[in-house]
Scaffold this motif. Sequence first.
Motif, short mmCIF file in Angstrom:
data_model
loop_
_atom_site.label_atom_id
_atom_site.label_comp_id
_atom_site.label_asym_id
_atom_site.label_seq_id
_atom_site.Cartn_x
_atom_site.Cartn_y
_atom_site.Cartn_z
N ALA A 177 -17.55 32.55 -5.36
CA ALA A 177 -16.22 32.86 -5.89
C ALA A 177 -15.26 33.05 -4.73
CB ALA A 177 -16.26 34.12 -6.76
N ASP A 178 -14.08 32.43 -4.82
CA ASP A 178 -13.02 32.57 -3.83
C ASP A 178 -11.92 33.45 -4.41
OD1 ASP A 178 -14.46 30.56 -2.45
OD2 ASP A 178 -13.27 28.98 -3.42
N PHE A 179 -11.66 34.59 -3.78
CA PHE A 179 -10.63 35.51 -4.26
C PHE A 179 -9.37 35.37 -3.41
CE2 PHE A 179 -14.54 37.36 -5.86
CZ PHE A 179 -14.18 37.71 -7.15
N GLU A 180 -8.24 35.25 -4.09
CA GLU A 180 -6.99 34.91 -3.41
C GLU A 180 -5.82 35.68 -3.99
OE1 GLU A 180 -4.29 30.87 -2.56
OE2 GLU A 180 -6.31 30.73 -3.42
N GLN A 181 -4.91 36.09 -3.12
CA GLN A 181 -3.63 36.66 -3.56
C GLN A 181 -2.61 35.53 -3.52
OE1 GLN A 181 -3.17 40.09 -4.46
NE2 GLN A 181 -1.29 39.26 -5.33
N VAL A 182 -2.31 35.00 -4.69
CA VAL A 182 -1.39 33.86 -4.78
C VAL A 182 0.03 34.38 -4.81
CG1 VAL A 182 -0.68 31.88 -6.16
CG2 VAL A 182 -3.11 32.49 -6.01
N ALA A 183 0.87 33.88 -3.91
CA ALA A 183 2.28 34.30 -3.87
C ALA A 183 3.02 33.79 -5.10
CB ALA A 183 2.93 33.76 -2.61
N ALA A 184 4.13 34.40 -5.39
CA ALA A 184 4.97 33.96 -6.51
C ALA A 184 5.42 32.52 -6.31
CB ALA A 184 6.17 34.88 -6.65
N ALA A 185 5.73 31.86 -7.39
CA ALA A 185 6.20 30.48 -7.32
C ALA A 185 7.48 30.39 -6.51
CB ALA A 185 6.43 29.92 -8.72
N ALA A 186 7.57 29.36 -5.68
CA ALA A 186 8.76 29.15 -4.86
C ALA A 186 9.93 28.68 -5.72
CB ALA A 186 8.46 28.13 -3.77
N SER A 187 11.12 28.84 -5.20
CA SER A 187 12.35 28.42 -5.89
C SER A 187 12.75 27.02 -5.44
CB SER A 187 13.48 29.40 -5.60
OG SER A 187 13.15 30.70 -6.03
N GLN A 188 13.55 26.39 -6.26
CA GLN A 188 14.00 25.04 -5.95
C GLN A 188 14.89 25.02 -4.72
OE1 GLN A 188 15.90 23.01 -9.20
NE2 GLN A 188 16.47 21.21 -7.99
N PRO A 189 14.59 24.15 -3.75
CA PRO A 189 15.45 24.05 -2.56
C PRO A 189 16.84 23.53 -2.93
CG PRO A 189 13.32 22.98 -2.23
CD PRO A 189 13.43 23.27 -3.68
N ALA A 190 17.82 24.03 -2.23
CA ALA A 190 19.20 23.58 -2.46
C ALA A 190 19.31 22.09 -2.19
CB ALA A 190 20.15 24.36 -1.56
N GLY A 191 20.00 21.40 -3.07
CA GLY A 191 20.26 19.99 -2.89
C GLY A 191 19.12 19.07 -3.27
N SER A 192 18.04 19.62 -3.75
CA SER A 192 16.89 18.79 -4.10
C SER A 192 17.08 18.15 -5.48
CB SER A 192 15.60 19.61 -4.07
OG SER A 192 15.66 20.65 -5.02
N VAL A 193 16.31 17.11 -5.75
CA VAL A 193 16.35 16.40 -7.03
C VAL A 193 15.11 16.79 -7.82
CG1 VAL A 193 16.38 14.16 -8.18
CG2 VAL A 193 17.64 14.49 -6.02
N SER A 194 15.29 17.42 -8.96
CA SER A 194 14.16 17.86 -9.77
C SER A 194 13.62 16.70 -10.61
CB SER A 194 14.57 19.00 -10.70
OG SER A 194 13.54 19.29 -11.62
N VAL A 195 12.29 16.59 -10.65
CA VAL A 195 11.69 15.56 -11.50
C VAL A 195 11.98 15.85 -12.97
CG1 VAL A 195 9.87 14.93 -9.85
CG2 VAL A 195 9.44 16.74 -11.54
N VAL A 196 12.15 17.13 -13.32
CA VAL A 196 12.46 17.47 -14.72
C VAL A 196 13.85 16.96 -15.08
CG1 VAL A 196 12.86 19.38 -16.31
CG2 VAL A 196 10.90 19.44 -14.76
N ALA A 197 14.78 17.04 -14.13
CA ALA A 197 16.13 16.52 -14.38
C ALA A 197 16.11 15.01 -14.59
CB ALA A 197 17.05 16.87 -13.21
N LYS A 198 15.09 14.36 -14.10
CA LYS A 198 14.95 12.92 -14.28
C LYS A 198 14.05 12.57 -15.47
CE LYS A 198 17.55 11.58 -10.88
NZ LYS A 198 18.80 10.78 -11.12
#
Length: 725
Positions: A177-198
Amino acid sequence: MHSSTAAHLRRMPAIGAVVALAAGMLVAAAPAAHAASGATLPFTSVEAEAATTTGTKIGPDYTQGTLASEASGRQAVRLSSGQRVEFTVPRAANAVNLAYSVPDGQSGSLTVYVNGTKIAQSLPVTSKYSYVDTGWIAGAKTHHFFDNARLLLGRDVQAGDKVAVESTGTQVTVDVADFEQVAAAASQPAGSVSVVAKGADPSGNGDSTQAFRDAIAAAQGGTVWIPPGDYRVTSSLNGVQNVTLQGAGSWYSVVHTSRFIDQTSSSGNVHIKDFAVIGEVTERVDSSPDNFVNGSLGPNSSVSGMWLQHLKVGLWLTGNNDNLVVENSRILDTTAYGLNLNGTAKGVRVRNNFLRNQGDDSLAMWSLYAPDTNSSFENNTISQPNLANGIAIYGGTDISVKNNLISDTNALGSGIAISNQKFLDPFSPLSGTITVDGNTLVRTGAMNPNWNHPMGALRVDSYDSAVDATVDITNTTITDSPYSAFEFVSGGGRGYPVRNVTVTGATVRNTGTVVVQAEAQGAATFKNVTATQVGAAGVYNCPYPANSGSFALTDGGGNSGWSSTWTDCSTWPQPGQGNPDPDPGRNLAKGRPATATGSQDVYTPGKAVDGDANSYWESTNNAFPQAFTVDLGSSYAVRRLVLKLPPSAAWGARTQTVTVLGSTDGSAYSTVVGSQGYRFDPATGNTATVSLPSGTNLRYLRLSVSANTGWPAGQFSEVEAYLTS
């Protein structure tokens, strides 16, 4: 590599050896004043066999084709329905990844408990991605038994807390078993193109392929953003260049596809990071590009923070990938390679990655068409490649393999192989300086079924041509190799020399047979190489073919613990033959080679020495007398035998009439204990103890069964032999 049909052939004489050694926790122990080996990982692993369990521990076992042999540490825990493994959490964590195996054709789930309380989420388990057959690879057996499943716990746990997994119907073998402290999800970078928007569908229901293509086209020179979610991509992407593909983290942004990027060329500057690509590859089909990256990302590109799983290959790299960096990523459960630099690579750095459960070399460089040059594998942690090497360098110029931690190679491979095996032409042999520095190899090396004798933990192989490059092997730690530490060989059987090798500053502990296994003509210099607990002798120096020339070992000073030489080139040293186990309570028969005069159906002799009292040997029926023989590996002053039948009450009480015989050479047997009836009764554990007279000394233990009141055959579920009375 795709042309793997001939990748594992070797013409060698049939000289056999088998081994089963105790395996502990994997520890990276670097030589003094040298950087630690392996990757800096975001998780801490705990072995199931070191945890609390109501299940059955299996292993250790090094025999190709057995479940335990593919496990981390060569041990695991088997759970039947209702049984559990409880891990003590080693660090603050909110997620766990579990390596496990279930029987072929089965699926199910594991219930998860945190500090005794059942949580809502469960861990799905399946055999879908396991049990791979590659019949075109000589020496291969069904393999790839384990898989990995991950889970966000939905809460934080601290060091010392308890996390348990419990089988809910399907038999599950839990490995680690691998135990990990996963950081919170990152935020969208400014100026990036979201695949969801497409138009991408983060639910995973819709096909997001075109949305990814449109986002890449729109973001040239910028960033494509992959938000948290599951995205289904049904065909590969190409024309990817001058763009960054970025997710919210590999636990959050998940692309489901077996073919992500497939392109023969790119202008480069492609940067892929922080998401997962999880495929549906269940077999190895070398003609299919079922890879995360197949081909070229172009110069000055990078891959980082990725989770790659259930693919054929993580990255199969051809064409221009100059100055590529692959780092901080996980590659799990591939049916072939983790990463292969397939010629022409220049200045590539593969560093700080974790690889587990590859079906071929975990990391490889293959100099086909043009040499890989000035490239390196550095600070990677590799565990459980189950059909080849941890790291393999097939040709190339000025290559470095530094500070890697490699453990538990299984079949057809070493921990590290430096080789001129070409597979196809045109091939560029090793040249310049090959630097192998600061690596730690734990339980590496394996029995090669094509050679019928072992491969060392670190192998230099003049397979198809002489090794004339300068090969510098420095600051190496080799621990618990089941066979040899350093091997020098011409694996194609044509006697090409291995020259210009220097081994400096190595520490070898508990090697099964020898420190140096020299089978090619040539020469190497050894300096400051220290060895302890050497299994048979310091050096095996028997070139093949026999008249191809000698291998010269030059003592550069500072060597200790391995001065003896194996003197009989007609035999192969048995693991541990010269180094008796110091533990007087050890079962000498466990895992040792066993034979019988006959067996009924699937109830073969090995089942009586596998450590599992529920499996058993049964002789040919209605054909008394029948004999069971086990080779203990060396002559021992055995004082006590424990004979077992399965403990289930379904096995009714019975008496077996047994004669105990012994031999030191496997041919001349004498009676140790005369014919006598031994009672087996499930009410008292279905065991019988046989005391052997003082003065008994034997290597081969034979039990001749002439009668059985419960069944017309000899039957034993375990035959155990002990030094203590």
